[in-house]
Design a protein around this motif. Structure first.
Motif, PDB file in Angstrom:
ATOM      1  N   ALA A  76       0.849  -1.181   0.116  1.00 11.44           N
ATOM      2  CA  ALA A  76      -0.008   0.006  -0.118  1.00 11.44           C
ATOM      3  C   ALA A  76       0.873   1.145  -0.086  1.00 11.44           C
ATOM      4  CB  ALA A  76      -0.909   0.148   1.112  1.00 11.44           C
ATOM      5  N   LYS A  80       1.196   4.265  -3.011  1.00  9.88           N
ATOM      6  CA  LYS A  80       1.159   5.619  -2.506  1.00  9.88           C
ATOM      7  C   LYS A  80       2.298   6.366  -3.199  1.00  9.88           C
ATOM      8  CE  LYS A  80      -1.604   5.077   1.491  1.00  9.88           C
ATOM      9  NZ  LYS A  80      -1.538   5.229   2.938  1.00  9.88           N
ATOM     10  N   ILE A  93      -4.844  -2.986  -6.465  1.00 10.67           N
ATOM     11  CA  ILE A  93      -4.191  -4.254  -5.612  1.00 10.67           C
ATOM     12  C   ILE A  93      -5.200  -5.300  -5.723  1.00 10.67           C
ATOM     13  CG2 ILE A  93      -3.568  -5.052  -3.232  1.00 10.67           C
ATOM     14  CD1 ILE A  93      -2.723  -2.273  -2.634  1.00 10.67           C
TER      15      ILE A  93
END
Length: 118
Positions: A76, A80, A93
């Motif tokens: 994650a 970003k 994802i």
């Protein structure tokens, strides 16, 4: 989270192919690679150092080209950072046997992926 020592490194390469059996035969006979099948649409290969896969994932683009896959300790967070740097997420994802990954295009339009076993 402890570092895997692989964070940010190229870890896997996928070739989109129209015929997995033909690809296995070519690379096995030519380079001596070994293979593990994961169903009708995916076959993993190993050259003894690097692993990769043959995927029957749709149309093969003229000129071909493998999908280069990076490893991330924190998927994650890496997503970003890709977005912050100007990359475009083209597959959010998703889960697959062995982990999770996402696909993105870089500033030149190359499609790349990032995976994690976490």
């Amino acid at each position: 989270m402890a570092s895997s020592g692989k964070d940010g490194r190229i870890d896997y390469i996928e070739f989109n192919v129209t015929d997995i059996a033909r690809a296995r035969s070519f690379y096995g006979n030519t380079f001596g690679w070994s293979f593990t099948d994961y169903g009708a649409d995916y076959c993993e290969f190993s050259d003894g150092n690097l692993k990769g896969g043959f995927a029957n994932a749709g149309d093969v683009k003229p000129g071909g080209g493998p999908l280069v896959i990076f490893f991330a300790d924190d998927l994650a967070d890496t997503l970003k950072r890709v977005e912050k740097a100007g990359g475009k997420i083209v597959k959010p994802i998703f889960n697959f046997p062995g982990g999770r990954r996402f696909h993105f295009t870089d500033l030149e339009g190359y499609e790349l992926a990032v995976w994690s076993d976490r």
